[in-house]
Scaffold this motif. Structure first.
Motif, PDB file in Angstrom:
ATOM      1  N   PRO A 179       0.995  -1.201   0.065  1.00  0.00           N
ATOM      2  CA  PRO A 179      -0.107  -0.025   0.076  1.00  0.00           C
ATOM      3  C   PRO A 179       0.927   1.407  -0.279  1.00  0.00           C
ATOM      4  O   PRO A 179       0.627   2.615  -0.344  1.00  0.00           O
ATOM      5  CB  PRO A 179      -1.258  -0.128   1.018  1.00  0.00           C
ATOM      6  CG  PRO A 179      -0.858  -1.417   1.321  1.00  0.00           C
ATOM      7  CD  PRO A 179       0.422  -2.509   1.062  1.00  0.00           C
ATOM      8  N   SER A 188      -1.968   6.138  -1.149  1.00  0.00           N
ATOM      9  CA  SER A 188      -1.802   4.394  -0.472  1.00  0.00           C
ATOM     10  C   SER A 188      -3.054   4.276  -1.175  1.00  0.00           C
ATOM     11  O   SER A 188      -3.994   4.171  -1.420  1.00  0.00           O
ATOM     12  CB  SER A 188      -2.534   4.862   0.869  1.00  0.00           C
ATOM     13  OG  SER A 188      -2.513   3.950   1.430  1.00  0.00           O
ATOM     14  N   GLY A 189      -2.142   2.662  -1.523  1.00  0.00           N
ATOM     15  CA  GLY A 189      -3.115   1.948  -1.917  1.00  0.00           C
ATOM     16  C   GLY A 189      -3.675   0.679  -2.122  1.00  0.00           C
ATOM     17  O   GLY A 189      -3.368   0.466  -0.352  1.00  0.00           O
ATOM     18  N   ARG A 190      -4.128  -0.470  -2.396  1.00  0.00           N
ATOM     19  CA  ARG A 190      -4.509  -1.577  -1.698  1.00  0.00           C
ATOM     20  C   ARG A 190      -3.106  -2.129  -1.021  1.00  0.00           C
ATOM     21  O   ARG A 190      -2.543  -2.567  -1.395  1.00  0.00           O
ATOM     22  CB  ARG A 190      -5.356  -2.087  -2.113  1.00  0.00           C
ATOM     23  CG  ARG A 190      -6.850  -1.347  -2.956  1.00  0.00           C
ATOM     24  CD  ARG A 190      -7.714  -2.059  -3.579  1.00  0.00           C
ATOM     25  NE  ARG A 190      -6.604  -2.328  -5.121  1.00  0.00           N
ATOM     26  CZ  ARG A 190      -7.046  -3.008  -5.649  1.00  0.00           C
ATOM     27  NH1 ARG A 190      -7.567  -4.789  -5.178  1.00  0.00           N
ATOM     28  NH2 ARG A 190      -6.312  -3.630  -6.718  1.00  0.00           N
ATOM     29  N   ASP A 191      -3.953  -3.130   0.035  1.00  0.00           N
ATOM     30  CA  ASP A 191      -3.779  -4.325   0.453  1.00  0.00           C
ATOM     31  C   ASP A 191      -3.375  -5.086  -0.247  1.00  0.00           C
ATOM     32  O   ASP A 191      -4.593  -5.930   0.050  1.00  0.00           O
ATOM     33  CB  ASP A 191      -3.659  -4.312   2.316  1.00  0.00           C
ATOM     34  CG  ASP A 191      -2.541  -5.386   2.354  1.00  0.00           C
ATOM     35  OD1 ASP A 191      -2.121  -6.688   1.739  1.00  0.00           O
ATOM     36  OD2 ASP A 191      -1.623  -5.128   3.836  1.00  0.00           O
TER      37      ASP A 191
END
Ligand SMILES: [Zn+2]
Length: 255
Positions: A179, A188-191
Protein backbone atom coordinates in the motif's frame (compact mmCIF):
# COMPACT_ATOMS: atom_id res chain seq x y z
CA UNK A 1 14.27 -27.86 -21.23
CA UNK A 2 12.46 -25.37 -23.52
CA UNK A 3 9.16 -26.42 -25.07
CA UNK A 4 7.60 -25.40 -28.37
CA UNK A 5 4.91 -22.74 -27.91
CA UNK A 6 2.87 -23.64 -30.99
CA UNK A 7 -0.62 -24.41 -29.71
CA UNK A 8 -1.06 -28.12 -28.85
CA UNK A 9 2.55 -28.91 -29.81
CA UNK A 10 4.68 -28.30 -26.70
CA UNK A 11 7.43 -30.70 -27.87
CA UNK A 12 11.00 -30.09 -26.64
CA UNK A 13 12.98 -27.49 -28.55
CA UNK A 14 16.48 -28.49 -29.64
CA UNK A 15 19.12 -25.78 -29.81
CA UNK A 16 20.88 -25.27 -33.14
CA UNK A 17 23.37 -22.54 -34.07
CA UNK A 18 20.97 -19.64 -34.59
CA UNK A 19 17.59 -21.17 -33.81
CA UNK A 20 15.67 -23.69 -31.73
CA UNK A 21 13.48 -26.27 -33.42
CA UNK A 22 10.98 -28.95 -32.34
CA UNK A 23 10.48 -32.40 -33.92
CA UNK A 24 7.50 -31.12 -35.89
CA UNK A 25 9.72 -28.48 -37.49
CA UNK A 26 8.42 -25.42 -35.65
CA UNK A 27 11.43 -23.16 -35.31
CA UNK A 28 12.28 -19.94 -33.50
CA UNK A 29 15.27 -17.70 -34.17
CA UNK A 30 17.87 -16.75 -31.60
CA UNK A 31 18.20 -12.95 -31.66
CA UNK A 32 21.56 -11.26 -32.08
CA UNK A 33 21.55 -10.31 -28.39
CA UNK A 34 20.95 -13.97 -27.51
CA UNK A 35 17.29 -14.12 -26.47
CA UNK A 36 14.68 -16.36 -28.10
CA UNK A 37 11.29 -15.09 -29.18
CA UNK A 38 8.74 -17.88 -28.57
CA UNK A 39 5.71 -15.59 -28.73
CA UNK A 40 2.98 -16.83 -31.06
CA UNK A 41 1.40 -14.20 -33.33
CA UNK A 42 -2.05 -14.80 -31.82
CA UNK A 43 -0.66 -14.24 -28.31
CA UNK A 44 0.18 -10.63 -28.98
CA UNK A 45 -2.41 -8.39 -27.46
CA UNK A 46 -1.01 -5.62 -29.60
CA UNK A 47 1.74 -5.28 -32.17
CA UNK A 48 4.25 -4.43 -29.43
CA UNK A 49 2.92 -5.99 -26.24
CA UNK A 50 4.32 -5.31 -22.79
CA UNK A 51 6.67 -2.62 -21.67
CA UNK A 52 7.69 0.08 -24.11
CA UNK A 53 11.34 0.99 -24.78
CA UNK A 54 10.82 4.30 -22.90
CA UNK A 55 9.48 2.53 -19.79
CA UNK A 56 12.27 -0.08 -19.95
CA UNK A 57 14.95 2.64 -20.20
CA UNK A 58 13.41 4.68 -17.35
CA UNK A 59 13.34 1.63 -15.05
CA UNK A 60 16.91 0.75 -15.93
CA UNK A 61 18.10 4.26 -14.99
CA UNK A 62 16.32 3.96 -11.63
CA UNK A 63 17.95 0.57 -10.99
CA UNK A 64 21.34 2.00 -12.02
CA UNK A 65 20.97 4.82 -9.47
CA UNK A 66 20.83 2.11 -6.81
CA UNK A 67 17.36 3.15 -5.67
CA UNK A 68 15.96 -0.38 -5.87
CA UNK A 69 18.96 -2.06 -4.18
CA UNK A 70 17.11 -2.43 -0.82
CA UNK A 71 14.28 -4.23 -2.65
CA UNK A 72 16.78 -6.51 -4.38
CA UNK A 73 18.44 -7.28 -1.03
CA UNK A 74 15.08 -8.17 0.52
CA UNK A 75 14.22 -10.48 -2.35
CA UNK A 76 17.64 -12.11 -2.13
CA UNK A 77 17.24 -12.73 1.60
CA UNK A 78 13.86 -14.40 1.13
CA UNK A 79 14.78 -16.41 -1.98
CA UNK A 80 17.84 -17.98 -0.29
CA UNK A 81 19.18 -19.23 -3.62
CA UNK A 82 22.55 -20.87 -4.11
CA UNK A 83 24.65 -21.94 -7.10
CA UNK A 84 22.78 -25.28 -7.17
CA UNK A 85 19.43 -23.63 -7.87
CA UNK A 86 17.64 -23.28 -11.19
CA UNK A 87 15.56 -20.10 -11.07
CA UNK A 88 12.77 -18.77 -13.28
CA UNK A 89 11.64 -15.13 -13.21
CA UNK A 90 8.19 -15.02 -14.84
CA UNK A 91 7.46 -11.50 -16.10
CA UNK A 92 11.09 -10.51 -15.57
CA UNK A 93 10.96 -7.13 -17.38
CA UNK A 94 14.46 -5.81 -18.03
CA UNK A 95 15.93 -8.62 -15.94
CA UNK A 96 17.32 -6.44 -13.14
CA UNK A 97 16.24 -8.70 -10.27
CA UNK A 98 17.03 -12.05 -11.90
CA UNK A 99 20.28 -10.90 -13.53
CA UNK A 100 21.58 -9.21 -10.36
CA UNK A 101 20.72 -12.22 -8.18
CA UNK A 102 22.31 -14.63 -10.68
CA UNK A 103 25.51 -12.56 -10.51
CA UNK A 104 25.47 -12.70 -6.70
CA UNK A 105 24.37 -16.31 -6.18
CA UNK A 106 25.68 -18.04 -9.30
CA UNK A 107 22.48 -19.98 -10.03
CA UNK A 108 21.19 -21.10 -13.43
CA UNK A 109 18.86 -18.22 -14.41
CA UNK A 110 15.91 -18.12 -16.80
CA UNK A 111 13.71 -15.11 -17.51
CA UNK A 112 10.56 -14.72 -19.57
CA UNK A 113 8.59 -11.59 -20.47
CA UNK A 114 6.18 -10.57 -23.21
CA UNK A 115 8.05 -7.32 -24.01
CA UNK A 116 10.72 -7.56 -26.73
CA UNK A 117 12.45 -4.29 -25.69
CA UNK A 118 12.62 -5.51 -22.07
CA UNK A 119 14.04 -8.93 -22.97
CA UNK A 120 16.47 -7.46 -25.48
CA UNK A 121 17.78 -5.13 -22.73
CA UNK A 122 18.00 -8.07 -20.31
CA UNK A 123 19.93 -10.21 -22.81
CA UNK A 124 22.45 -7.44 -23.48
CA UNK A 125 22.97 -6.67 -19.81
CA UNK A 126 23.02 -10.24 -18.41
CA UNK A 127 24.26 -12.56 -21.19
CA UNK A 128 24.92 -15.39 -18.71
CA UNK A 129 21.14 -15.90 -18.21
CA UNK A 130 18.64 -17.38 -20.67
CA UNK A 131 16.00 -14.87 -21.85
CA UNK A 132 12.74 -15.74 -23.55
CA UNK A 133 10.04 -13.56 -25.09
CA UNK A 134 6.77 -15.33 -24.40
CA UNK A 135 3.32 -15.05 -22.91
CA UNK A 136 3.76 -16.39 -19.37
CA UNK A 137 0.04 -15.81 -18.69
CA UNK A 138 -0.74 -18.61 -21.06
CA UNK A 139 2.04 -21.18 -21.01
CA UNK A 140 5.51 -21.33 -19.51
CA UNK A 141 7.61 -22.95 -22.26
CA UNK A 142 9.59 -25.18 -19.90
CA UNK A 143 9.36 -28.88 -19.04
CA UNK A 144 7.57 -29.95 -15.85
CA UNK A 145 9.64 -29.66 -12.66
CA UNK A 146 12.38 -27.62 -14.33
CA UNK A 147 13.00 -25.14 -11.50
CA UNK A 148 13.90 -25.12 -7.80
CA UNK A 149 12.78 -21.47 -7.50
CA UNK A 150 10.21 -19.36 -9.35
CA UNK A 151 9.79 -15.65 -8.77
CA UNK A 152 7.18 -13.18 -9.89
CA UNK A 153 8.16 -9.57 -9.15
CA UNK A 154 5.18 -7.22 -9.59
CA UNK A 155 4.14 -9.33 -12.58
CA UNK A 156 1.00 -11.22 -13.52
CA UNK A 157 0.72 -14.61 -11.83
CA UNK A 158 -0.09 -18.01 -13.31
CA UNK A 159 -0.53 -20.39 -10.36
CA UNK A 160 -1.11 -23.66 -12.32
CA UNK A 161 1.93 -23.04 -14.53
CA UNK A 162 4.11 -22.02 -11.57
CA UNK A 163 3.13 -25.31 -9.91
CA UNK A 164 3.85 -27.35 -13.04
CA UNK A 165 7.36 -26.00 -13.68
CA UNK A 166 8.46 -26.09 -10.02
CA UNK A 167 10.12 -29.19 -8.62
CA UNK A 168 8.24 -30.69 -5.66
CA UNK A 169 9.35 -28.73 -2.59
CA UNK A 170 10.50 -25.82 -4.75
CA UNK A 171 9.96 -22.23 -3.65
CA UNK A 172 7.78 -19.55 -5.18
CA UNK A 173 8.50 -15.91 -4.35
CA UNK A 174 5.78 -13.40 -5.17
CA UNK A 175 6.40 -9.64 -4.87
CA UNK A 176 3.44 -7.26 -5.05
CA UNK A 177 3.33 -3.49 -4.57
CA UNK A 178 2.53 -2.71 -0.94
CA UNK A 179 0.00 0.00 0.00
CA UNK A 180 2.97 2.36 0.49
CA UNK A 181 4.44 1.87 -2.96
CA UNK A 182 4.75 5.28 -4.70
CA UNK A 183 2.47 6.67 -2.01
CA UNK A 184 3.74 10.22 -2.68
CA UNK A 185 2.53 9.94 -6.28
CA UNK A 186 -0.67 7.98 -6.08
CA UNK A 187 -1.73 7.96 -2.47
CA UNK A 188 -2.13 4.89 -0.31
CA UNK A 189 -2.82 1.75 -2.33
CA UNK A 190 -4.72 -1.41 -1.53
CA UNK A 191 -3.25 -4.22 0.51
CA UNK A 192 -3.15 -7.05 -2.02
CA UNK A 193 -1.62 -9.73 0.21
CA UNK A 194 -4.75 -11.66 1.20
CA UNK A 195 -6.14 -11.70 -2.32
CA UNK A 196 -2.81 -12.84 -3.70
CA UNK A 197 -2.54 -15.65 -1.15
CA UNK A 198 -6.02 -16.81 -2.25
CA UNK A 199 -4.64 -17.31 -5.78
CA UNK A 200 -2.52 -20.20 -4.51
CA UNK A 201 -5.06 -22.38 -2.71
CA UNK A 202 -3.87 -25.83 -3.70
CA UNK A 203 -0.39 -27.26 -3.84
CA UNK A 204 1.27 -24.25 -2.22
CA UNK A 205 2.05 -23.60 1.42
CA UNK A 206 2.72 -20.03 2.57
CA UNK A 207 6.06 -20.05 4.42
CA UNK A 208 6.95 -16.40 4.93
CA UNK A 209 5.66 -12.86 4.48
CA UNK A 210 7.62 -9.63 4.74
CA UNK A 211 7.71 -6.06 3.47
CA UNK A 212 10.73 -4.36 1.92
CA UNK A 213 10.62 -0.60 1.61
CA UNK A 214 12.89 2.29 0.75
CA UNK A 215 12.37 6.01 0.25
CA UNK A 216 14.55 7.79 -2.28
CA UNK A 217 15.18 11.50 -2.66
CA UNK A 218 14.91 12.05 -6.39
CA UNK A 219 15.88 14.98 -8.58
CA UNK A 220 13.56 16.07 -11.39
CA UNK A 221 15.14 13.61 -13.88
CA UNK A 222 14.69 10.75 -11.44
CA UNK A 223 11.09 11.75 -10.82
CA UNK A 224 10.48 11.86 -14.56
CA UNK A 225 11.88 8.32 -14.83
CA UNK A 226 9.49 7.10 -12.14
CA UNK A 227 6.54 8.59 -14.02
CA UNK A 228 7.66 6.99 -17.29
CA UNK A 229 8.21 3.65 -15.55
CA UNK A 230 4.60 3.67 -14.35
CA UNK A 231 3.20 5.09 -17.59
CA UNK A 232 2.34 8.47 -16.19
CA UNK A 233 4.54 10.68 -18.30
CA UNK A 234 4.23 14.30 -17.60
CA UNK A 235 1.23 16.46 -17.38
CA UNK A 236 1.60 20.10 -18.34
CA UNK A 237 3.56 21.28 -15.31
CA UNK A 238 7.30 20.52 -15.05
CA UNK A 239 8.40 17.65 -12.81
CA UNK A 240 9.70 18.66 -9.39
CA UNK A 241 12.26 16.84 -7.29
CA UNK A 242 10.87 14.94 -4.31
CA UNK A 243 10.77 11.81 -2.22
CA UNK A 244 9.37 8.55 -3.55
CA UNK A 245 8.75 5.37 -1.58
CA UNK A 246 9.25 1.99 -3.23
CA UNK A 247 7.64 -0.80 -1.26
CA UNK A 248 6.98 -4.47 -1.94
CA UNK A 249 5.11 -7.11 -0.01
CA UNK A 250 6.94 -10.43 -0.40
CA UNK A 251 5.23 -13.80 -0.09
CA UNK A 252 7.16 -17.06 -0.08
CA UNK A 253 5.34 -20.30 -0.90
CA UNK A 254 6.54 -23.86 -1.07
CA UNK A 255 5.21 -26.17 -3.79
ZN1 LIG B 1 6.36 -27.55 -32.21
Amino acid sequence: MLLCTVRDCHLPLVREARRVVCERGHSFDVARSGYMNLLQPQERRSKNPGDTPAAVAARRRLHDRGITAPLLNGIEAMLKASAEDVVLDAGCGDGFYLGSLAERCGFDAHGIDISIPAIDAAARRYPQCEWIVGNADRFLPYEDASFTRVMSITARRNAPEFKRVLKPGGLLLIAIPSPNDLIELRGSGRDRQERTIQEFPEGFELLEQSRVETTAELDAAGMDDVLHAIYRPMRAEPVAAGNVTFSLDLLLFQA
